[in-house]
Design an enzyme around this catalytic site. Structure first.
Site, PDB file in Angstrom:
ATOM      1  N   LEU A   1       0.829  -1.201   0.000  1.00 49.61           N
ATOM      2  CA  LEU A   1       0.000   0.000   0.000  1.00 49.61           C
ATOM      3  C   LEU A   1       0.856   1.241   0.000  1.00 49.61           C
ATOM      4  CD1 LEU A   1      -2.635  -1.025   2.669  1.00 49.61           C
ATOM      5  CD2 LEU A   1      -3.023  -0.776   0.232  1.00 49.61           C
ATOM      6  N   GLY A   2       2.041   1.093   0.527  1.00 53.89           N
ATOM      7  CA  GLY A   2       2.891   2.263   0.544  1.00 53.89           C
ATOM      8  C   GLY A   2       3.945   2.149   1.601  1.00 53.89           C
TER       9      GLY A   2
ATOM     10  N   GLY B   1       5.659   5.587   7.972  1.00 58.26           N
ATOM     11  CA  GLY B   1       6.728   5.755   8.928  1.00 58.26           C
ATOM     12  C   GLY B   1       7.146   4.380   9.418  1.00 58.26           C
ATOM     13  N   PHE B   2       8.376   4.135   9.550  1.00 52.27           N
ATOM     14  CA  PHE B   2       8.906   2.919  10.165  1.00 52.27           C
ATOM     15  C   PHE B   2       8.835   1.654   9.318  1.00 52.27           C
ATOM     16  CE2 PHE B   2       7.309   5.710  13.435  1.00 52.27           C
ATOM     17  CZ  PHE B   2       8.431   5.890  14.230  1.00 52.27           C
TER      18      PHE B   2
ATOM     19  N   SER C   1       7.246  -0.575   5.487  1.00 52.10           N
ATOM     20  CA  SER C   1       6.297  -0.695   4.387  1.00 52.10           C
ATOM     21  C   SER C   1       4.965  -1.214   4.899  1.00 52.10           C
ATOM     22  CB  SER C   1       6.807  -1.688   3.351  1.00 52.10           C
ATOM     23  OG  SER C   1       8.144  -1.419   3.066  1.00 52.10           O
ATOM     24  N   VAL C   2       3.917  -0.811   4.198  1.00 50.01           N
ATOM     25  CA  VAL C   2       2.586  -1.246   4.592  1.00 50.01           C
ATOM     26  C   VAL C   2       1.982  -2.073   3.470  1.00 50.01           C
ATOM     27  CG1 VAL C   2       0.321  -0.489   5.355  1.00 50.01           C
ATOM     28  CG2 VAL C   2       2.329   0.845   5.942  1.00 50.01           C
TER      29      VAL C   2
ATOM     30  N   LYS D   1       1.932  -3.538   8.742  1.00 47.17           N
ATOM     31  CA  LYS D   1       3.128  -2.713   8.681  1.00 47.17           C
ATOM     32  C   LYS D   1       4.316  -3.573   9.030  1.00 47.17           C
ATOM     33  CE  LYS D   1       3.379   1.557   9.430  1.00 47.17           C
ATOM     34  NZ  LYS D   1       3.485   2.950   9.852  1.00 47.17           N
TER      35      LYS D   1
ATOM     36  N   ASP E   1       3.991  12.501  14.957  1.00 48.28           N
ATOM     37  CA  ASP E   1       4.181  12.491  13.510  1.00 48.28           C
ATOM     38  C   ASP E   1       2.842  12.657  12.799  1.00 48.28           C
ATOM     39  OD1 ASP E   1       5.501  12.459  11.135  1.00 48.28           O
ATOM     40  OD2 ASP E   1       5.782  10.288  11.051  1.00 48.28           O
TER      41      ASP E   1
END
Ligand SMILES: *[C@@H]1O[C@H](CO)[C@@H](O)[C@H](O)[C@H]1NC(C)=O
Ligand SMILES: *[C@@H]1O[C@H](CO)[C@@H](O)[C@H](O)[C@H]1NC(C)=O
Ligand SMILES: *[C@@H]1O[C@H](CO)[C@@H](O)[C@H](O)[C@H]1NC(C)=O
Ligand SMILES: *[C@@H]1O[C@H](CO)[C@@H](O)[C@H](O)[C@H]1NC(C)=O
Ligand SMILES: *[C@@H]1O[C@H](CO)[C@@H](O)[C@H](O)[C@H]1NC(C)=O
Ligand SMILES: *[C@@H]1O[C@H](CO)[C@@H](O)[C@H](O)[C@H]1NC(C)=O
Ligand SMILES: *[C@@H]1O[C@H](CO)[C@@H](O)[C@H](O)[C@H]1NC(C)=O
Ligand SMILES: *[C@@H]1O[C@H](CO)[C@@H](O)[C@H](O)[C@H]1NC(C)=O
Ligand SMILES: *[C@@H]1O[C@H](CO)[C@@H](O)[C@H](O)[C@H]1NC(C)=O
Ligand SMILES: *[C@@H]1O[C@H](CO)[C@@H](O)[C@H](O)[C@H]1NC(C)=O
Ligand SMILES: *[C@@H]1O[C@H](CO)[C@@H](O)[C@H](O)[C@H]1NC(C)=O
Ligand SMILES: *[C@@H]1O[C@H](CO)[C@@H](O)[C@H](O)[C@H]1NC(C)=O
Length: 688
Positions: A360-361, A364-365, A367-368, A382, A479
């Site tokens: 999906l993208g 932060g921290f 890939s999802v 994630k 964030d």
């Protein structure tokens, strides 16, 4: 909620209704339930297909197709074409061979009669299951179609927690035991007796042609149906083509008739048959505490109609409620870490091996990925790419705390997974894109009229108040930004990535940190430069976000005419010159100007340099809700971008828009490397 109970009742009724309708029509003795599967197509009456199907089914309950442990498997190649017919029969692990054959013999007449001309069908009796198809079904794990039934007796509410705890334990243990059963039979049963509760008897079985992992996954999914079927009931069962389980408060298995598996018993072999006091299975069952409801078919069809309506709505609602893999665990209980823990392989399967197609993208921290659990639930996974520096136990505890944060404007954390160096966080899947994909997109932006944008602002405010004030934890997001706001199907916002600092063992209380987690452009200056953070640094980010939502422009690329300027400078300039309406996204053609101007005003209040002057989220919700609250005059926002930023930093990790700096040395952490251009950094390699 009465509607919920009704639907649950009706759900349970459904199989019985069918059963009764079939019986009312004078047909063969009914299955518990059966499905005629349309998608494989029809054969015509008196065709060779029909002849061969009959031939195949008659051969099924024979020694040749049996593996000797209640599993029957046969296939037939049609003479005329390349087409095959496949059939599988499975008897419950404790059913004697002759009963098994007779059950399959009954099925072989019943199923084609119930599903005339259907190439594919499946039916379940208490003792056996029969399915056939023209596609290969051997060795294929399948989770649908599926149905469930439950015992109508309720667990007393005082005993419920204890019961559920015991039930989860017993189910978890039979799951692994069943899966480990080997290639002849995958079947396990067990009872439990907590001192104050009734003894729970349970068993589970998979078709032995699937792998250990598949069996385990199948059962996990089936357990996931408990909230739909039999939460709070004394008994229940869920049937799927590849697996099923049942639990009751009375004996349901005759341990003495369970045939011993040959030679080296697997490590997790079923417990040696207990020295039972003469099983009373038969008589108990005929008393039948299971649901027996006598309804005439006419009433039945009426109820059925009602059911369809309610069902559609309630299932949806229930799905949301359904959270843990092993249900019945209250998230408040200390011991529930295990129930939030997902098996790595389950997630690997769910995300198709973390395939690019499912990505999906890059959040932060890490890939999802999008994934689908076997029970149909969609998830976002994630895959953390930063080492948290925390031990497994600490990590688990923090996940447990963060998973407790539940609010309609927060993305729900469903669980986690630990395996070797892999750490995964599993979230509910939110169907629409993140806010940045909509609000900064010249075309999609038009979907968001002012009312929607206002609703989004209010939703984010509520989510933040919950994090800052209402939850027991007092979470500072650190964030907050447009890409961390997910938009659901009703276009309401859900904040994601909260609690990350907590999950990474970064000090969470108000204070200083040497590890800065955030995104350039949204970070409050005191945080970015000195590592000071507080709820007011989130307020700053919120202010930036509000101005972005109003203007439809990114904070660092504000375009007006030919110029590109940063949003805050421009907003402040306009405000001072009395031309703040220049800031408003030109696509916002309707909507209350007053409201929009008020949001700009609030945004500017949030980004003030002086921390004390920034309002709290609580004050903001008042400002949004009530026009009688007079807003203070904002002072100049902080322009920390103007200060010269050094780029010589110990950069722990970064991606398209995040910067994490890990400066163990405090003196180093007063500068942040800012990505010059967000887009060019997307392909960063992430150190492990
Ligand atoms: C069965 O499948 C056919 C197409 O194969 C479709 O036209 C028909 O509507 C289906 N019937 C049901 C009840 O789903
Ligand atoms: C298959 O048969 C069923 C019942 O006989 C019928 O409803 C369905 O329309 C048929 N489908 C096709 C594709 O012939
Ligand atoms: C199928 O065969 C039987 C007996 O051979 C016959 O009575 C019946 O009419 C046939 N049905 C069709 C649809 O051909
Ligand atoms: C199947 O095997 C059993 C013993 O293993 C035997 O008693 C029975 O007659 C056999 N049945 C057939 C149909 O071969
Ligand atoms: C079951 O059927 C499959 C496919 O026809 C075949 O490969 C397999 O050997 C069979 N297994 C048993 C135990 O009969
Ligand atoms: C089946 O195949 C055999 C040889 O392959 C052929 O002799 C026979 O006629 C075929 N039967 C049918 C019904 O097609
Ligand atoms: C199978 O069932 C049919 C009808 O129900 C019966 O006539 C037949 O004897 C049964 N066969 C066996 C082997 O039980
Ligand atoms: C099963 O039958 C349907 C309908 O006749 C056909 O479309 C499909 O290709 C068949 N499947 C296989 C695996 O042969
Ligand atoms: C079980 O509880 C539901 C409501 O929670 C109630 O409607 C139902 O009558 C109860 N059943 C029994 C057998 O007590
Ligand atoms: C439950 O199982 C244990 C052994 O696992 C056995 O000792 C005990 O008697 C069983 N309880 C009941 C009520 O069957
Ligand atoms: C089995 O039951 C008998 C008598 O009921 C008893 O003497 C014996 O100890 C029991 N064995 C086990 C393993 O419980
Ligand atoms: C069960 O009990 C009945 C009488 O109560 C007795 O006839 C029978 O032999 C017992 N069966 C076993 C397996 O102990």
């Amino acid at each position: 909620m009465p509607a919920m109970d009704t639907s649950r009742f009706l759900f349970c009724l459904l199989p019985i209704l069918f059963l009764m309708i079939n019986q009312a029509l004078g047909q063969v003795p009914g299955f518990l339930y059966h499905f005629c599967i349309n998608k494989s197509g029809n054969y015509s009456t008196n065709s060779t297909y029909q002849t061969n199907l009959n031939r195949l089914l008659s051969s099924l309950p024979s020694n040749e197709s049996s593996n000797g442990y209640g599993f029957y498997n046969a296939s037939y190649r049609l003479n005329s074409s390349n087409e095959h017919i496949y059939a599988i029969g499975l008897c419950r692990g404790d059913v004697k061979a002759e009963d098994c054959r007779s059950c399959l013999n009954n099925s072989r007449y019943a199923l084609p009669q119930l599903c005339p001309n259907q190439k594919e069908a499946i039916g379940w009796y208490d003792n056996c299951m029969l399915r056939y198809s023209n596609r290969s079904i051997y060795g294929v794990m399948e989770t649908s179609p599926s149905f469930y039934m439950w015992n109508k007796n309720n667990i007393s509410s005082s005993g419920l927690d204890g019961f559920n705890q015991e039930l989860s334990k017993v189910l978890a243990s039979i799951r692994s035991e069943t899966a480990a059963g080997g290639s002849l039979r995958k079947f396990a049963f067990r009872n439990t007796s907590a001192p104050t509760f009734q003894t729970i008897f349970a068993f589970a079985q998979c078709t032995p042609d699937i792998s250990e992992q598949e069996c385990s996954d199948c059962l996990v999914g089936a357990f996931g149906d408990i909230p739909n079927c039999c939460d709070g009931k004394e008994g229940g069962r869920v049937y799927r083509p590849s697996c099923y389980f049942r639990f009751e408060v009375y004996r349901i298995i005759d341990p003495t008739t369970v045939k011993q598996l040959p030679s080296p018993p697997p490590i997790h072999s079923p417990p040696p048959s207990t020295n039972t006091t003469n099983t009373s299975q038969g008589s108990k069952r005929s008393k039948s505490r299971t649901v027996i409801i006598i309804v005439v078919p006419i009433i039945a069809s009426l109820v059925l109609l009602m059911f369809v309506g309610i069902c559609l709505r309630v299932r949806k609602a229930k799905k949301k409620l359904q959270s843990n893999l092993i249900p019945g665990e209250d998230a408040d209980e200390i011991g529930s870490a295990e129930s939030l823990q997902f098996n790595f392989d389950t997630i690997r399967v769910a995300t198709d091996g973390f395939s690019e197609a499912n990505k999906l993208g890059q959040g932060g921290f890490g890939s999802v990925y999008k994934g689908g659990l076997l029970n149909g639930e969609e998830i976002a996974v994630k895959r953390l790419s930063v080492n948290s520096g925390q031990g497994d136990l600490e990590f688990k505890n923090e996940v447990l705390l963060v998973a407790k944060l539940q609010h309609r404007n927060l993305v729900r954390l469903l669980g986690f997974c630990l395996e070797g160096v892999e750490r995964l966080l599993i979230y509910e899947f939110v169907p629409n894109a993140s806010l940045d994909h909509i609000i900064f997109d010249p075309i999609k932006r038009a979907q968001l009229d002012w009312d929607r944008r206002y609703k989004i602002i209010v939703g984010i405010t509520r989510g933040l108040i919950y994090l800052h004030e209402d939850s027991r934890l007092r979470i500072i997001h650190r964030d907050l930004k447009a890409s961390n706001i997910l938009i659901d199907e009703e276009m309401s916002p859900k904040i994601s990535d909260f609690g990350m600092a907590k999950l990474f063992g970064v000090d969470q209380t108000q204070g200083n940190t040497s590890r800065i987690v955030g995104t350039y452009g949204y970070m409050a200056p005191e945080y970015a430069m000195h590592g000071h953070f507080s709820v007011k640094s989130d307020v700053y980010s919120f202010g930036v976000l509000v101005l972005e939502i109003v203007s439809g422009q990114k904070n660092n690329f504000f375009r007006h005419g030919e110029n590109v300027e940063d949003l805050l400078s421009y907003a402040w300039k306009c405000w001072r010159e009395g031309t703040a309406s220049n800031l408003i996204d030109p696509t916002l053609t309707n909507g209350s100007r007053n409201e929009i101007m008020r949001c700009i005003h609030i945004g500017l209040l949030c980004v003030q340099e002086n921390i004390v002057d920034r309002p709290t989220m609580n004050a903001i919700v008042l400002m949004l809700n009530s026009y009688s609250v007079t807003l203070p005059i904002p002072s100049q926002p902080a322009f920390f971008r103007d200060s010269n930023i050094g780029s010589d930093m110990s950069l722990g990790w970064k991606n398209s828009s995040e910067v994490i700096t890990t400066g163990s040395d405090r003196s180093k952490s007063n500068s942040v490397k800012a990505p010059e251009n967000e887009v060019s950094l997307i392909t960063e390699v992430h150190p492990r």
